[in-house]
Design a protein around this motif. Structure first.
Motif, PDB file in Angstrom:
ATOM      1  N   THR A  61     -13.513   1.106  14.288  1.00 47.08           N
ATOM      2  CA  THR A  61     -13.667   2.333  13.496  1.00 47.08           C
ATOM      3  C   THR A  61     -12.311   2.694  12.907  1.00 47.08           C
ATOM      4  O   THR A  61     -11.329   2.820  13.633  1.00 47.08           O
ATOM      5  CB  THR A  61     -14.170   3.503  14.350  1.00 47.08           C
ATOM      6  N   ALA A  62     -12.268   2.861  11.582  1.00 47.84           N
ATOM      7  CA  ALA A  62     -11.004   3.212  10.940  1.00 47.84           C
ATOM      8  C   ALA A  62     -11.279   3.842   9.585  1.00 47.84           C
ATOM      9  O   ALA A  62     -12.244   3.479   8.900  1.00 47.84           O
ATOM     10  CB  ALA A  62     -10.120   1.982  10.766  1.00 47.84           C
ATOM     11  N   TYR A  63     -10.415   4.787   9.217  1.00 50.95           N
ATOM     12  CA  TYR A  63     -10.460   5.324   7.862  1.00 50.95           C
ATOM     13  C   TYR A  63      -9.584   4.431   6.994  1.00 50.95           C
ATOM     14  O   TYR A  63      -8.418   4.187   7.308  1.00 50.95           O
ATOM     15  CB  TYR A  63      -9.961   6.767   7.802  1.00 50.95           C
ATOM     16  N   VAL A  64     -10.148   3.929   5.925  1.00 48.52           N
ATOM     17  CA  VAL A  64      -9.480   2.940   5.079  1.00 48.52           C
ATOM     18  C   VAL A  64      -9.178   3.556   3.714  1.00 48.52           C
ATOM     19  O   VAL A  64     -10.054   4.161   3.089  1.00 48.52           O
ATOM     20  CB  VAL A  64     -10.360   1.689   4.899  1.00 48.52           C
ATOM     21  N   ARG A  65      -7.938   3.391   3.276  1.00 44.80           N
ATOM     22  CA  ARG A  65      -7.535   3.861   1.957  1.00 44.80           C
ATOM     23  C   ARG A  65      -6.856   2.716   1.224  1.00 44.80           C
ATOM     24  O   ARG A  65      -5.964   2.058   1.761  1.00 44.80           O
ATOM     25  CB  ARG A  65      -6.562   5.041   2.075  1.00 44.80           C
ATOM     26  N   ILE A  66      -7.306   2.475  -0.009  1.00 47.26           N
ATOM     27  CA  ILE A  66      -6.738   1.399  -0.825  1.00 47.26           C
ATOM     28  C   ILE A  66      -5.787   2.008  -1.847  1.00 47.26           C
ATOM     29  O   ILE A  66      -6.118   2.985  -2.527  1.00 47.26           O
ATOM     30  CB  ILE A  66      -7.842   0.603  -1.546  1.00 47.26           C
ATOM     31  N   SER A  67      -4.595   1.436  -1.985  1.00 48.27           N
ATOM     32  CA  SER A  67      -3.564   1.971  -2.885  1.00 48.27           C
ATOM     33  C   SER A  67      -3.954   1.787  -4.348  1.00 48.27           C
ATOM     34  O   SER A  67      -4.918   1.086  -4.679  1.00 48.27           O
ATOM     35  CB  SER A  67      -2.223   1.279  -2.621  1.00 48.27           C
ATOM     36  N   HIS A  68      -3.171   2.372  -5.234  1.00 44.88           N
ATOM     37  CA  HIS A  68      -3.442   2.266  -6.667  1.00 44.88           C
ATOM     38  C   HIS A  68      -3.288   0.840  -7.179  1.00 44.88           C
ATOM     39  O   HIS A  68      -3.806   0.483  -8.231  1.00 44.88           O
ATOM     40  CB  HIS A  68      -2.496   3.192  -7.458  1.00 44.88           C
ATOM     41  N   ASP A  69      -2.567  -0.005  -6.416  1.00 44.44           N
ATOM     42  CA  ASP A  69      -2.376  -1.393  -6.831  1.00 44.44           C
ATOM     43  C   ASP A  69      -3.357  -2.337  -6.142  1.00 44.44           C
ATOM     44  O   ASP A  69      -3.282  -3.552  -6.307  1.00 44.44           O
ATOM     45  CB  ASP A  69      -0.939  -1.838  -6.541  1.00 44.44           C
ATOM     46  N   GLY A  70      -4.276  -1.777  -5.349  1.00 42.56           N
ATOM     47  CA  GLY A  70      -5.324  -2.593  -4.773  1.00 42.56           C
ATOM     48  C   GLY A  70      -4.994  -3.256  -3.452  1.00 42.56           C
ATOM     49  O   GLY A  70      -5.428  -4.385  -3.190  1.00 42.56           O
ATOM     50  N   PHE A  71      -4.250  -2.529  -2.581  1.00 40.25           N
ATOM     51  CA  PHE A  71      -3.957  -3.056  -1.252  1.00 40.25           C
ATOM     52  C   PHE A  71      -4.007  -1.920  -0.239  1.00 40.25           C
ATOM     53  O   PHE A  71      -3.814  -0.756  -0.586  1.00 40.25           O
ATOM     54  CB  PHE A  71      -2.581  -3.743  -1.227  1.00 40.25           C
ATOM     55  N   ARG A  72      -4.240  -2.267   1.002  1.00 41.40           N
ATOM     56  CA  ARG A  72      -4.323  -1.240   2.027  1.00 41.40           C
ATOM     57  C   ARG A  72      -2.938  -0.684   2.328  1.00 41.40           C
ATOM     58  O   ARG A  72      -1.990  -1.438   2.550  1.00 41.40           O
ATOM     59  CB  ARG A  72      -4.931  -1.808   3.311  1.00 41.40           C
ATOM     60  N   GLY A  73      -2.828   0.644   2.317  1.00 41.24           N
ATOM     61  CA  GLY A  73      -1.548   1.262   2.646  1.00 41.24           C
ATOM     62  C   GLY A  73      -1.127   2.263   1.595  1.00 41.24           C
ATOM     63  O   GLY A  73      -1.857   2.556   0.646  1.00 41.24           O
ATOM     64  N   PRO A  74       0.070   2.793   1.742  1.00 41.41           N
ATOM     65  CA  PRO A  74       0.565   3.817   0.815  1.00 41.41           C
ATOM     66  C   PRO A  74       0.882   3.254  -0.560  1.00 41.41           C
ATOM     67  O   PRO A  74       0.964   2.044  -0.761  1.00 41.41           O
ATOM     68  CB  PRO A  74       1.842   4.324   1.514  1.00 41.41           C
ATOM     69  N   ASP A  75       1.069   4.146  -1.527  1.00 44.93           N
ATOM     70  CA  ASP A  75       1.427   3.754  -2.888  1.00 44.93           C
ATOM     71  C   ASP A  75       2.940   3.568  -2.980  1.00 44.93           C
ATOM     72  O   ASP A  75       3.684   4.504  -3.260  1.00 44.93           O
ATOM     73  CB  ASP A  75       0.969   4.822  -3.887  1.00 44.93           C
ATOM     74  N   TYR A  76       3.391   2.349  -2.744  1.00 47.55           N
ATOM     75  CA  TYR A  76       4.825   2.061  -2.830  1.00 47.55           C
ATOM     76  C   TYR A  76       5.267   2.012  -4.291  1.00 47.55           C
ATOM     77  O   TYR A  76       4.552   1.479  -5.145  1.00 47.55           O
ATOM     78  CB  TYR A  76       5.137   0.713  -2.181  1.00 47.55           C
ATOM     79  N   PRO A  77       6.455   2.501  -4.595  1.00 48.78           N
ATOM     80  CA  PRO A  77       6.994   2.303  -5.949  1.00 48.78           C
ATOM     81  C   PRO A  77       7.352   0.831  -6.129  1.00 48.78           C
ATOM     82  O   PRO A  77       7.807   0.175  -5.192  1.00 48.78           O
ATOM     83  CB  PRO A  77       8.247   3.181  -5.962  1.00 48.78           C
ATOM     84  N   GLN A  78       7.141   0.312  -7.312  1.00 47.66           N
ATOM     85  CA  GLN A  78       7.477  -1.095  -7.530  1.00 47.66           C
ATOM     86  C   GLN A  78       8.979  -1.336  -7.420  1.00 47.66           C
ATOM     87  O   GLN A  78       9.409  -2.342  -6.863  1.00 47.66           O
ATOM     88  CB  GLN A  78       6.949  -1.550  -8.895  1.00 47.66           C
ATOM     89  N   ARG A  79       9.770  -0.425  -7.916  1.00 45.26           N
ATOM     90  CA  ARG A  79      11.223  -0.571  -7.783  1.00 45.26           C
ATOM     91  C   ARG A  79      11.628  -0.261  -6.349  1.00 45.26           C
ATOM     92  O   ARG A  79      11.377   0.815  -5.837  1.00 45.26           O
ATOM     93  CB  ARG A  79      11.941   0.361  -8.749  1.00 45.26           C
ATOM     94  N   LYS A  80      12.266  -1.215  -5.705  1.00 45.21           N
ATOM     95  CA  LYS A  80      12.652  -1.043  -4.306  1.00 45.21           C
ATOM     96  C   LYS A  80      13.808  -0.059  -4.203  1.00 45.21           C
ATOM     97  O   LYS A  80      14.851  -0.245  -4.836  1.00 45.21           O
ATOM     98  CB  LYS A  80      13.039  -2.396  -3.715  1.00 45.21           C
ATOM     99  N   PRO A  81      13.662   1.001  -3.390  1.00 44.34           N
ATOM    100  CA  PRO A  81      14.747   1.979  -3.239  1.00 44.34           C
ATOM    101  C   PRO A  81      15.971   1.358  -2.561  1.00 44.34           C
ATOM    102  O   PRO A  81      15.848   0.384  -1.808  1.00 44.34           O
ATOM    103  CB  PRO A  81      14.124   3.067  -2.352  1.00 44.34           C
ATOM    104  N   PRO A  82      17.154   1.898  -2.802  1.00 48.36           N
ATOM    105  CA  PRO A  82      18.362   1.407  -2.128  1.00 48.36           C
ATOM    106  C   PRO A  82      18.229   1.554  -0.616  1.00 48.36           C
ATOM    107  O   PRO A  82      17.638   2.508  -0.117  1.00 48.36           O
ATOM    108  CB  PRO A  82      19.465   2.317  -2.668  1.00 48.36           C
ATOM    109  N   GLY A  83      18.781   0.595   0.121  1.00 49.18           N
ATOM    110  CA  GLY A  83      18.787   0.669   1.575  1.00 49.18           C
ATOM    111  C   GLY A  83      17.462   0.322   2.225  1.00 49.18           C
ATOM    112  O   GLY A  83      17.265   0.568   3.414  1.00 49.18           O
ATOM    113  N   VAL A  84      16.523  -0.251   1.463  1.00 47.77           N
ATOM    114  CA  VAL A  84      15.202  -0.600   1.991  1.00 47.77           C
ATOM    115  C   VAL A  84      15.079  -2.111   2.132  1.00 47.77           C
ATOM    116  O   VAL A  84      15.485  -2.869   1.248  1.00 47.77           O
ATOM    117  CB  VAL A  84      14.080  -0.062   1.080  1.00 47.77           C
TER     118      VAL A  84
END
Length: 395
Positions: A61-84
């Motif tokens: 049992t799990a609540y599933v959310r698909i990101s705006h880019d079509g993958f499970r998880g949060p909406d990551y920015p495409q540009r990688k932030p510094p220090g990540v």
């Protein structure tokens, strides 16, 4: 006469309105109890439907959310932030992991665990889940090229489910052909299969997923699956699961399986080569099948005798040997998880609403897999840092 036709028209309008209303109710019911998270994709056959969300209850049992880019998880920015430090995890349903909450997936465990590695030097870790149910290595390679690189990952983890990935990569052995296939000819991978060669077949695949997106077919199918738990349910004495090819525990016995293995190994090697060219780290992880990590040693032994093998690690060792030949890191999870399951007398597969010991990883399975992968990545970072120090000193 006019009144008669007006009456007929009114009845037709009422009927259409009633049908639409019932359809809307049907969609809402289907979304509530059997949400469908997939959609057609021109290049991969299918993918996760951007923005889809809902409760998944068929297994776990799990609540599933698909990101705006079509993958499970949060909406990551495409540009990688510094220090990540970004880790991209590719795979099939084991990676997608809609059976458990998002923060309990092994990808999330990697993110938490790797953040504590001293060699990471305090960088914030983002472990991104690029898994999609049913994928083979070919679809994962396409996903890497069309989706993953835009996020600039520092590490690419390829999770290989040997229970069916080798079959998935064969246009001869795989029954679901709404996916890209590759053949291995003259030392090169060549795109093939009906999805690549036939516009009519692509239209059929698109219609298949568009139609299912209406939920009605999925509602009927999932309702039937939910009530149908007959004699086919796997047990310790008969641990056969429909999605798994049990011949995989032996060397290939015919040309089709030899070709499937050759293509699979070529796809993995191609992915490693591309990752290195992009100056990222690569780790191939072989996931387990449930019988490999059954906590009762005698049950495993009986199954080995039934198959006529001395152990269940042939496919894992074959991928490890591929890594040695091509100089990339491989982590075989099955021996690690088997030891844990046997020592702690726990099932790493199965849920309260499914046969225990079978199916996908439960939360304990994800926890142990994530810890093992995180530890392996930390070791790779330590080795990379030491190698960099040696180069600096020699200069």
């Amino acid at each position: 006469m006019i009144k008669k036709w007006l009456g007929i028209a009114a009845l037709m309008v009422f009927g259409c309105g009633l049908a639409l209303g019932l359809a809307d109710i049907g969609v809402r019911v289907a979304n509530r109890w059997f949400p469908y998270f997939y959609c057609y994709d021109d290049y991969r056959g299918w993918g996760l439907n951007p923005g889809a969300h809902g409760w998944y209850r068929r297994e776990g049992t799990a609540y599933v959310r698909i990101s705006h880019d079509g993958f499970r998880g949060p909406d990551y920015p495409q540009r990688k932030p510094p220090g990540v430090l970004r880790v991209a995890v590719l795979g099939d349903s084991y990676v997608e992991a809609i059976q458990v909450p998002e923060d309990k997936t092994f990808t999330a465990v990697i993110e938490r665990n790797l953040g504590d590695c001293a060699a990471v030097k305090g960088r914030r870790v983002e472990a991104m889940n690029f898994g999609v149910d049913g994928y083979g290595t070919a679809q994962e390679l396409v996903t890497l090229r069309r989706k993953v690189w835009r996020y600039s990952p520092d590490i690419v983890v390829l999770a290989i489910f040997l229970g069916n990935d080798v079959r998935n990569n064969s246009v001869v052995l795989e029954g679901d052909r709404c996916r890209p296939f590759y053949s291995y000819q003259d030392g090169r991978l060549r795109l093939t299969g009906p999805l690549a060669d036939s516009p009519a077949y692509r239209m059929w695949c698109a219609a298949r997923f568009d139609y299912r997106d209406l939920r009605f077919v999925g509602l009927l199918k999932n309702t039937w699956d939910a009530v149908k738990q007959g004699p086919g349910t796997p047990t310790a004495e008969h641990p056969m699961e429909r999605a798994i090819n049990y011949g995989i525990y032996k060397p290939p016995m015919d040309r089709a399986w030899e070709d499937a293995w050759q293509v699979t190994e070529a796809l993995i090697s191609e992915m490693h080569k591309e990752v290195v060219q992009r100056h990222a780290m690569f780790l191939a992880v072989t996931e387990d099948t449930s019988i490999q990590v059954w906590p009762d040693r005698q049950a495993r032994k009986r199954f080995e005798e039934k198959l006529g093998v001395s152990n269940l690690f042939y496919p894992d060792r074959r991928i490890a040997e591929l890594g040695r030949r091509n100089q990339f890191q491989v982590l075989n999870l099955a021996p690690v998880l088997q030891l844990y399951a046997e020592t702690h007398h726990v099932f790493l597969h199965g849920f309260k609403n499914t046969p225990m010991g079978f199916g996908h990883w439960n939360e304990a399975g994800h926890e142990q897999a994530g810890l093992a992968i995180g530890a392996k990545l930390c070791t790779m970072f330590v080795a990379a840092n030491q190698s960099h120090i040696k180069v600096k000193r020699s200069e």
